[in-house]
Design an enzyme around this catalytic site. Structure first.
Site, PDB file in Angstrom:
ATOM      1  N   LYS A 263       0.887  -1.409   0.041  1.00  0.00           N
ATOM      2  CA  LYS A 263      -0.067  -0.173   0.173  1.00  0.00           C
ATOM      3  C   LYS A 263       0.930   1.177   0.088  1.00  0.00           C
ATOM      4  O   LYS A 263       1.652   1.404   0.917  1.00  0.00           O
ATOM      5  CB  LYS A 263      -0.911   0.086   1.206  1.00  0.00           C
ATOM      6  N   ASP A 268      -2.241  10.493   3.749  1.00  0.00           N
ATOM      7  CA  ASP A 268      -3.867  10.181   3.868  1.00  0.00           C
ATOM      8  C   ASP A 268      -4.631  11.209   4.773  1.00  0.00           C
ATOM      9  O   ASP A 268      -4.424  10.864   6.021  1.00  0.00           O
ATOM     10  CB  ASP A 268      -4.009   8.682   4.523  1.00  0.00           C
ATOM     11  N   LYS A 275      -9.557  12.821   8.674  1.00  0.00           N
ATOM     12  CA  LYS A 275      -9.093  12.379   9.900  1.00  0.00           C
ATOM     13  C   LYS A 275      -9.214  13.562  10.921  1.00  0.00           C
ATOM     14  O   LYS A 275      -9.094  14.815  10.536  1.00  0.00           O
ATOM     15  CB  LYS A 275      -7.761  12.029   9.836  1.00  0.00           C
ATOM     16  N   ARG A 350      -7.391  -0.386   1.097  1.00  0.00           N
ATOM     17  CA  ARG A 350      -8.068  -1.526   0.605  1.00  0.00           C
ATOM     18  C   ARG A 350      -8.369  -1.434  -1.060  1.00  0.00           C
ATOM     19  O   ARG A 350      -8.058  -2.320  -1.712  1.00  0.00           O
ATOM     20  CB  ARG A 350      -9.158  -2.108   1.152  1.00  0.00           C
TER      21      ARG A 350
END
Length: 500
Positions: A263, A268, A275, A350
């Site tokens: 990954k 992110d 977040k 994912r």
């Protein structure tokens, strides 16, 4: 014969040499003491010195427990400034990882010592013939520093290690230094700020491995669109920096390749499921640690010219917020053709792995696939940071990866793959959704999502969430990026029958 360390540019190299001499002359002398009260290499010392050492052990209630370090007054017959007595516990049961940790403890103890030369006597440890080289490995792992933005004032140490079998330790140490080079690459990539380490700059670092004989291919945004890598494209479309798919192939044998899929989310934000601010989002430069691990493993295999056919697939993207970004409720189409309802843009890892797994299967027909990812907070809740989560239906992979992890101290624990978790992924408008039930076993649901794309060959998923960074020093890792997984995978790849 001195063996220079194959460190990355950002690591401070120590100098090592191995010999069979009984010389005691050094700034620091290191001896080892077991839990059964055996002090090794005592035969090299005058009797009066042996008596002084035994007295120091008794006076300080030194048990010889593994990791215990005692600095004692220097006996008059020894030309040194300090003597360290290091506990090794039961010498018969030491694993390489435990020896590495002893080396790391020695490096930490001597970190601020201004004198450079260190004499280490390992002779007599008959149950650990590679003790000297494994000890050096631990010292080097702990001595790494990331100096891109901060100068290091460390004093480079010159370790002279006495061993019983010179040739065996020199050869083994050379292979371990190849692994270190992979670990240090992974640490460098993960330590780098996200403003410096983004898909294109990561690809440029991968291209540097061409000099080692690694075949490096970088798929650009137009290639991703042409190949219908829709999940990778969707995750990356919110960023001004386009996604990439990086492939690094070490063709060390003619066997069917082993594929590692990592990954590679270089930052992110969580996307529109953003977040929380603070420490959580500040750590998200490390969400590409899986990609760093698999690239570091390829480097380790290439340097030692390992007889293994190994390919690393690294889907790279930034998960950002913008007017072009993926939004909750979107339906995307993966390269495999399955449609996914995106209910949480922060479950993006994912998605990129789905296309990475498909690409590995379709283009390399591997005998085994292992994916590595900082994937779920659920894994951290279940296992903390002592064990990585292992998901697989392959019993041989369970045994091999568990053993390899125990050997190097990067331990894994098997977690369940169960149809019940797959059922949680059902969507009313798409083939599946990208999250399971709230409050359920998120790590297992994520693994079941990946299983849809893994194919029929043996496959394992390593969830290394919580392992990419450490806030404090550990035995073989200074605070910062860990390079977790490179040693585990390198050991697995080179142990017998790793491809079965």
């Amino acid at each position: 014969m001195a063996l220079a360390c194959l460190n990355s540019l950002n690591a401070n190299a120590e100098i090592f040499s191995f010999d069979t001499r009984n010389s005691l002359n050094s700034d620091t002398l290191v001896l080892f003491h077991s839990a059964d009260s055996t002090t090794y290499s005592l035969d090299f010392l005058p009797q009066s010195t042996q008596d002084q050492l035994n007295l120091a052990v008794a006076d300080n209630s030194f048990s010889g427990k593994r990791g215990e370090v005692l600095e004692i007054l220097v006996p008059s017959e020894i030309d040194a400034k300090r003597v360290l007595l290091v506990g090794i516990g039961d010498a018969k049961t030491l694993t390489p990882g435990e020896i590495n940790a002893l080396g790391g403890n020695i490096a930490a103890k001597l970190e601020t010592v201004p004198q450079a030369t260190v004499r280490v006597l390992t002779q007599g440890l008959n149950n650990a013939p590679l003790f000297g080289s494994e000890l050096a490995h631990g010292i080097e792992l702990r001595s790494y520093r990331y100096t891109q933005f901060k100068a290091s004032n460390r004093v480079e140490k010159n370790y002279q290690i006495g061993v019983d079998d010179l040739s065996l330790n020199q050869k083994h140490h050379k292979n371990l230094q190849a692994v270190e080079a992979g670990v240090f690459l992974a640490r460098d990539l993960t330590n780098a700020p996200a403003g410096n380490m983004y898909p294109e700059s990561f690809a440029n670092e991968a291209r540097k491995l061409k000099s080692l004989g690694v075949k490096v291919t970088v798929l650009e945004a137009k290639d991703i669109e042409r190949l219908n890598l829709g999940a990778l494209a969707a995750v990356g479309k919110g960023s001004e920096r386009p996604p990439k798919l990086v492939v690094a192939h070490w063709p060390g044998s003619k066997e069917a390749p082993i594929a590692l899929v990592g990954k590679g989310i270089t930052f992110d934000s969580g996307g529109y499921n953003i977040k929380a601010t603070g420490t959580s989002i500040a750590r998200m430069k490390s969400d590409m640690a899986g990609a760093a691990t698999v690239l570091g493993t390829v480097k380790a295999m290439a340097i030692q010219k390992a007889p293994v056919n190994l390919v690393a697939i690294m889907p790279m993207a930034e998960n950002m917020v913008s007017g072009h970004a993926m939004i909750p409720g979107d339906v995307i189409t993966t390269a495999q053709g399955l449609t996914v309802e995106v209910l949480n843009t922060d479950a993006e890892g994912r998605l990129v792995l789905a296309d990475g797994l498909w690409y590995a299967r379709e283009n390399y027909r591997p005998s085994v696939i292992i994916d590595v990812a900082t994937l779920t907070g659920s894994k951290v809740s279940a296992l903390g940071t002592v064990y990585a989560g292992l998901f697989t239906d392959s019993e041989p992979l369970v045994q091999q990866l568990t053993f390899a992890g125990q050997q190097v101290g990067e331990k894994v624990w098997r977690l369940p793959l169960d149809q019940a978790y797959d059922d949680e992924l059902k969507s009313t408008i798409a083939d599946l959704k990208n999250t399971g039930k709230e409050g359920s076993a998120g790590a297992s649901a994520a693994a079941m999502f990946l299983k849809r794309f893994a194919g029929d060959q043996p496959w394992a998923h390593l969830d290394i969430a919580g392992h990419a960074l450490t806030a404090t020093d550990t035995a073989v890792v200074p605070a910062g990026a860990t390079g977790y997984g490179v040693r585990l995978l390198s050991t697995w790849l080179t142990q017998p029958k790793a491809q079965n």
